[in-house]
Motif scaffolding. Structure first.
Motif, PDB file in Angstrom:
ATOM      1  N   GLU A  77      13.030   3.421  -5.467  1.00  0.00           N
ATOM      2  CA  GLU A  77      13.127   4.767  -6.863  1.00  0.00           C
ATOM      3  C   GLU A  77      11.266   5.278  -7.475  1.00  0.00           C
ATOM      4  OE1 GLU A  77      13.887   1.330  -9.638  1.00  0.00           O
ATOM      5  OE2 GLU A  77      16.111   1.437  -8.335  1.00  0.00           O
ATOM      6  N   ILE A  78      11.211   5.495  -5.806  1.00  0.00           N
ATOM      7  CA  ILE A  78       9.888   6.028  -6.381  1.00  0.00           C
ATOM      8  C   ILE A  78       9.581   7.122  -7.412  1.00  0.00           C
ATOM      9  CG2 ILE A  78      10.033   7.690  -4.105  1.00  0.00           C
ATOM     10  CD1 ILE A  78       6.967   6.945  -3.992  1.00  0.00           C
ATOM     11  N   TYR A  79      10.926   7.770  -7.752  1.00  0.00           N
ATOM     12  CA  TYR A  79      10.910   9.188  -8.765  1.00  0.00           C
ATOM     13  C   TYR A  79      11.058   8.941 -10.081  1.00  0.00           C
ATOM     14  CZ  TYR A  79       9.795  12.040  -4.555  1.00  0.00           C
ATOM     15  OH  TYR A  79       9.772  12.838  -3.030  1.00  0.00           O
ATOM     16  N   HIS A  80      11.264   7.253 -10.042  1.00  0.00           N
ATOM     17  CA  HIS A  80      11.250   7.730 -11.266  1.00  0.00           C
ATOM     18  C   HIS A  80      10.408   7.886 -12.046  1.00  0.00           C
ATOM     19  CE1 HIS A  80      15.056   3.770 -11.123  1.00  0.00           C
ATOM     20  NE2 HIS A  80      15.164   5.012 -10.396  1.00  0.00           N
ATOM     21  N   SER A  85      16.692  12.263  -5.864  1.00  0.00           N
ATOM     22  CA  SER A  85      17.190  12.222  -4.857  1.00  0.00           C
ATOM     23  C   SER A  85      15.778  13.507  -3.594  1.00  0.00           C
ATOM     24  CB  SER A  85      18.114  12.495  -4.034  1.00  0.00           C
ATOM     25  OG  SER A  85      18.106  12.786  -2.295  1.00  0.00           O
ATOM     26  N   ASN A  86      15.530  12.596  -2.709  1.00  0.00           N
ATOM     27  CA  ASN A  86      14.515  13.755  -1.491  1.00  0.00           C
ATOM     28  C   ASN A  86      15.292  13.405  -0.733  1.00  0.00           C
ATOM     29  OD1 ASN A  86      13.067  14.941  -0.505  1.00  0.00           O
ATOM     30  ND2 ASN A  86      10.828  13.657  -0.210  1.00  0.00           N
ATOM     31  N   PRO A  87      15.964  15.324  -0.088  1.00  0.00           N
ATOM     32  CA  PRO A  87      15.321  16.305  -0.476  1.00  0.00           C
ATOM     33  C   PRO A  87      16.302  16.597  -2.252  1.00  0.00           C
ATOM     34  CG  PRO A  87      16.707  16.640   0.583  1.00  0.00           C
ATOM     35  CD  PRO A  87      16.401  14.665   0.653  1.00  0.00           C
ATOM     36  N   TRP A 116      -3.884   6.942  -3.437  1.00  0.00           N
ATOM     37  CA  TRP A 116      -4.307   5.968  -3.855  1.00  0.00           C
ATOM     38  C   TRP A 116      -3.690   4.434  -2.573  1.00  0.00           C
ATOM     39  CZ3 TRP A 116      -8.041   4.071  -7.916  1.00  0.00           C
ATOM     40  CH2 TRP A 116      -8.138   5.595  -8.644  1.00  0.00           C
ATOM     41  N   ARG A 117      -2.628   5.155  -2.510  1.00  0.00           N
ATOM     42  CA  ARG A 117      -1.677   3.809  -1.562  1.00  0.00           C
ATOM     43  C   ARG A 117      -1.454   2.540  -2.368  1.00  0.00           C
ATOM     44  NH1 ARG A 117       0.638   7.021  -0.425  1.00  0.00           N
ATOM     45  NH2 ARG A 117       1.516   5.678   1.426  1.00  0.00           N
ATOM     46  N   LEU A 118      -0.565   3.312  -3.518  1.00  0.00           N
ATOM     47  CA  LEU A 118      -0.022   1.596  -3.856  1.00  0.00           C
ATOM     48  C   LEU A 118       1.317   1.649  -4.600  1.00  0.00           C
ATOM     49  CD1 LEU A 118      -1.629  -1.309  -5.589  1.00  0.00           C
ATOM     50  CD2 LEU A 118      -1.397   0.339  -7.578  1.00  0.00           C
ATOM     51  N   PHE A 121      10.863  16.044  -7.889  1.00  0.00           N
ATOM     52  CA  PHE A 121       9.656  18.026  -8.068  1.00  0.00           C
ATOM     53  C   PHE A 121      10.123  18.740  -7.025  1.00  0.00           C
ATOM     54  CE2 PHE A 121       6.814  14.993  -7.524  1.00  0.00           C
ATOM     55  CZ  PHE A 121       6.402  14.675  -5.996  1.00  0.00           C
ATOM     56  N   TYR A 122      11.825  18.750  -6.855  1.00  0.00           N
ATOM     57  CA  TYR A 122      12.557  19.418  -5.552  1.00  0.00           C
ATOM     58  C   TYR A 122      13.302  20.306  -6.157  1.00  0.00           C
ATOM     59  CZ  TYR A 122       9.924  15.800  -2.850  1.00  0.00           C
ATOM     60  OH  TYR A 122       8.690  14.882  -2.646  1.00  0.00           O
ATOM     61  N   VAL A 123      13.651  22.073  -5.618  1.00  0.00           N
ATOM     62  CA  VAL A 123      15.582  22.079  -5.346  1.00  0.00           C
ATOM     63  C   VAL A 123      15.512  22.192  -4.786  1.00  0.00           C
ATOM     64  CG1 VAL A 123      16.592  24.328  -5.603  1.00  0.00           C
ATOM     65  CG2 VAL A 123      14.456  23.982  -7.534  1.00  0.00           C
ATOM     66  N   CYS A 150      18.388  12.930   4.151  1.00  0.00           N
ATOM     67  CA  CYS A 150      17.842  12.020   3.142  1.00  0.00           C
ATOM     68  C   CYS A 150      16.878  11.676   3.391  1.00  0.00           C
ATOM     69  CB  CYS A 150      18.245  10.123   3.368  1.00  0.00           C
ATOM     70  SG  CYS A 150      18.265   9.922   5.096  1.00  0.00           S
ATOM     71  N   TYR A 151      15.578  11.036   3.083  1.00  0.00           N
ATOM     72  CA  TYR A 151      14.189  10.772   3.495  1.00  0.00           C
ATOM     73  C   TYR A 151      14.209  10.629   4.701  1.00  0.00           C
ATOM     74  CZ  TYR A 151       9.055   9.515   2.955  1.00  0.00           C
ATOM     75  OH  TYR A 151       7.714   9.263   2.295  1.00  0.00           O
ATOM     76  N   PRO A 152      12.894  11.907   5.166  1.00  0.00           N
ATOM     77  CA  PRO A 152      13.317  11.180   7.024  1.00  0.00           C
ATOM     78  C   PRO A 152      13.195  10.476   7.562  1.00  0.00           C
ATOM     79  CG  PRO A 152      12.092  13.539   6.216  1.00  0.00           C
ATOM     80  CD  PRO A 152      12.538  12.486   5.474  1.00  0.00           C
ATOM     81  N   GLN A 179       1.018  -1.192   0.245  1.00  0.00           N
ATOM     82  CA  GLN A 179      -0.499   0.428  -0.089  1.00  0.00           C
ATOM     83  C   GLN A 179       1.037   1.264   0.595  1.00  0.00           C
ATOM     84  OE1 GLN A 179      -2.353  -1.358   3.988  1.00  0.00           O
ATOM     85  NE2 GLN A 179      -4.241  -0.652   2.085  1.00  0.00           N
ATOM     86  N   GLY A 180       1.625   1.531  -0.781  1.00  0.00           N
ATOM     87  CA  GLY A 180       2.926   2.204  -1.099  1.00  0.00           C
ATOM     88  C   GLY A 180       4.387   1.895  -1.007  1.00  0.00           C
ATOM     89  N   THR A 181       5.006   3.101  -0.752  1.00  0.00           N
ATOM     90  CA  THR A 181       6.130   2.379  -1.150  1.00  0.00           C
ATOM     91  C   THR A 181       6.945   2.535   0.425  1.00  0.00           C
ATOM     92  OG1 THR A 181       6.748   4.171  -3.527  1.00  0.00           O
ATOM     93  CG2 THR A 181       8.571   3.529  -1.848  1.00  0.00           C
ATOM     94  N   SER A 182       5.511   3.611   1.320  1.00  0.00           N
ATOM     95  CA  SER A 182       6.343   3.062   2.506  1.00  0.00           C
ATOM     96  C   SER A 182       6.650   2.138   3.744  1.00  0.00           C
ATOM     97  CB  SER A 182       5.669   4.378   3.173  1.00  0.00           C
ATOM     98  OG  SER A 182       5.860   5.638   3.080  1.00  0.00           O
ATOM     99  N   PRO A 183       5.111   1.252   3.444  1.00  0.00           N
ATOM    100  CA  PRO A 183       4.760  -0.333   3.495  1.00  0.00           C
ATOM    101  C   PRO A 183       5.647  -1.209   3.245  1.00  0.00           C
ATOM    102  CG  PRO A 183       2.941   0.861   3.206  1.00  0.00           C
ATOM    103  CD  PRO A 183       3.531   1.636   3.237  1.00  0.00           C
TER     104      PRO A 183
HETATM  105  C1  PLP Z   1      11.905   9.590  -1.295  1.00  0.00           C
HETATM  106  C2  PLP Z   1      10.511   9.089  -0.514  1.00  0.00           C
HETATM  107  N1  PLP Z   1      10.155   7.350  -0.737  1.00  0.00           N
HETATM  108  C3  PLP Z   1       9.203   7.549  -0.689  1.00  0.00           C
HETATM  109  C4  PLP Z   1       8.146   7.992  -0.107  1.00  0.00           C
HETATM  110  C5  PLP Z   1       6.947   7.157   0.208  1.00  0.00           C
HETATM  111  O1  PLP Z   1       5.510   7.623  -0.607  1.00  0.00           O
HETATM  112  P1  PLP Z   1       4.543   6.571  -0.799  1.00  0.00           P
HETATM  113  O2  PLP Z   1       3.303   7.356  -1.366  1.00  0.00           O
HETATM  114  O3  PLP Z   1       3.981   5.412  -2.310  1.00  0.00           O
HETATM  115  O4  PLP Z   1       4.249   5.839   0.877  1.00  0.00           O
HETATM  116  C6  PLP Z   1       8.245   9.332  -0.355  1.00  0.00           C
HETATM  117  C7  PLP Z   1       7.361  10.177  -0.299  1.00  0.00           C
HETATM  118  O5  PLP Z   1       7.309  11.749  -0.745  1.00  0.00           O
HETATM  119  C8  PLP Z   1       9.378   9.847  -0.704  1.00  0.00           C
HETATM  120  O6  PLP Z   1       9.950  11.052  -0.837  1.00  0.00           O
END
Ligand code: PLP
Length: 387
Positions: free
Chosen positions: A203-206, A173-175, A239-241, A317-319, A123-125, A97-101
């Motif tokens: 690879e969520i920003y692919h 990368s985020n950020p 949507w959470r996928l 989509f970050y500067v 990095c992403y916190p 249900q998203g990259t987070s899980p």
């Molecule tokens: C680097 C990174 N990974 C994962 C996520 C979380 O993504 P998801 O919405 O698929 O859980 C984010 C959301 O901002 C992100 O920036």
């Protein structure tokens, strides 16, 4: 009653406090330019929304297999073959249900207490929080603007110890918007192969790489986990996928975690995911072109205000701009900009000590709002910053 140590130790997303404050100002009637959050301003493409509606109408409202719909896993197999030239066995894919899980599955299947994960600072916190929550130890390796916010391979090698289980990468990368090139990925893959450490690649920003084709770590090593999802490139945050691709020995452990904690991802959303992969690529290209136009506007506009962008973003989509000339404490600066200029952005320190002095501006918002944000920041700087 006391709250658990595990929950106490989790660090909040500071940017969410900024969000709450921005919303309070809006509720009080102020117009706030919202550049803090990483949520696409585009609606989800129609073709995807229609697929979900059809799936609901056809009764896809039940549990699916924990590993995910076979059709979606097969569609991902085809996508990896056609887009990256990489053969991914559908049995190594777990739909989430998203990259987070997917992060919970990955670190849950990989880490014992005391095990270490190398990750970039900033990095992403959520990365250090997931690792700590599971009893692991985040090992931060500094990435610097002058290196394009990319790891120095010798520093990664030096950080590897007997308890190191994985090296985390996130490209784009985020950020920072940094993109790892062929040489970077080759170097990291060879460190992984030599040391027996896995690479965990978010690879969520692919799909949002402006500098060239997306590169998956799986093209370089099979000692890798891939985390990915539909939130960003397909404008599907709500949507959470998402999914994880794992080495075969980790699939059954991840499946057991999924069965217990989540059961499965939403059935009709998984059907929509198949359509996203097979019929929404033109939409992805259209949205990417718009983000790119905004990026080309925003980077020089921020530089003209006096901020330093040594390493312009190549994707996402970050500067990530060095704003230390406006204030060393990025959180205090963010609060001032919000209160005094009604522009909200994310403090660099939210992403680690290495981000202190920086501000992250999201351009997942319209060009008009970006222009208005720049106008307000210019006025604020003219009144508050000595040149
Ligand atoms: C680097 C990174 N990974 C994962 C996520 C979380 O993504 P998801 O919405 O698929 O859980 C984010 C959301 O901002 C992100 O920036």
């Amino acid at each position: 009653m006391t709250v658990s140590r595990r929950a106490t130790e989790i660090r909040p997303f500071v940017v969410m406090d900024i969000v709450a404050h921005a919303e309070k100002l809006e509720a009080a009637g102020h117009d706030v330019v919202r550049l803090e959050i990483g949520d696409p301003d585009f609606p989800t493409p129609d073709v995807i929304a229609q697929a979900a509606e059809l799936a609901i109408a056809e009764g896809s409202t039940h549990y699916t297999q924990s590993l995910g719909l076979p059709d979606l896993r097969e569609a991902l197999h085809v996508r990896y073959r056609d887009h990256y030239g990489v053969e991914v066995d559908p049995t190594n894919i777990v739909i989430t249900q998203g990259t987070s899980p997917a992060m919970l599955l990955l670190f849950g299947a990989l880490l014992d207490p005391g095990d270490e994960v190398i990750m970039p600072d900033p990095c992403y916190p959520a990365y250090p929080n997931y690792v700590t929550f599971l009893g692991g130890v985040p090992k931060l390796v500094r990435v610097r603007a002058e290196d394009g916010f990319r790891y120095r391979p010798d520093e990664v090698r030096a950080a590897i110890g007997p308890r190191t289980k994985a090296i985390m990468i996130n490209s784009p990368s985020n950020p920072t918007g940094a993109v790892l090139g062929d040489e970077d990925l080759k170097a990291l893959a060879s460190i992984a192969e030599e040391t027996g450490v896995h690479i965990a690649s978010d690879e969520i920003y692919h799909g949002l790489d402006f500098s060239g084709p997306d590169r998956t770590i799986l093209a370089y090593t099979d000692k890798a986990f891939v985390l990915n999802g539909f939130s960003k490139a397909y404008a599907m945050t709500g949507w959470r996928l998402g999914y994880m691709i794992a080495p075969p020995e980790f699939v059954r452990p991840a499946e057991k975690i999924q069965q217990n904690f989540f059961l499965a991802a939403n059935a009709f959303v998984q059907h929509a995911g198949v359509v996203a992969l097979t019929r929404a690529q033109e939409d992805v290209v259209r949205m990417r072109a718009t983000y790119d136009e905004r990026r080309r506007y925003l980077v020089p506009a921020l530089e003209e205000l006096g901020l330093t962008i040594l390493s312009p973003p190549g994707g996402a989509f970050y500067v990530f701009a060095d704003a230390s000339c406006w204030g060393q404490d990025s959180l205090a600066l963010c609060r001032r900009l919000l209160d005094e200029a009604h522009v909200s952005c994310a403090p660099g320190v939210d992403f680690g000590h290495g981000g202190e002095g920086f501000l992250r501006f999201s351009y997942a918002t319209s060009r008009d709002r970006l222009r208005e944000g720049i106008r307000r920041l210019g006025e604020w700087a003219a009144a508050n910053v000595q040149s």
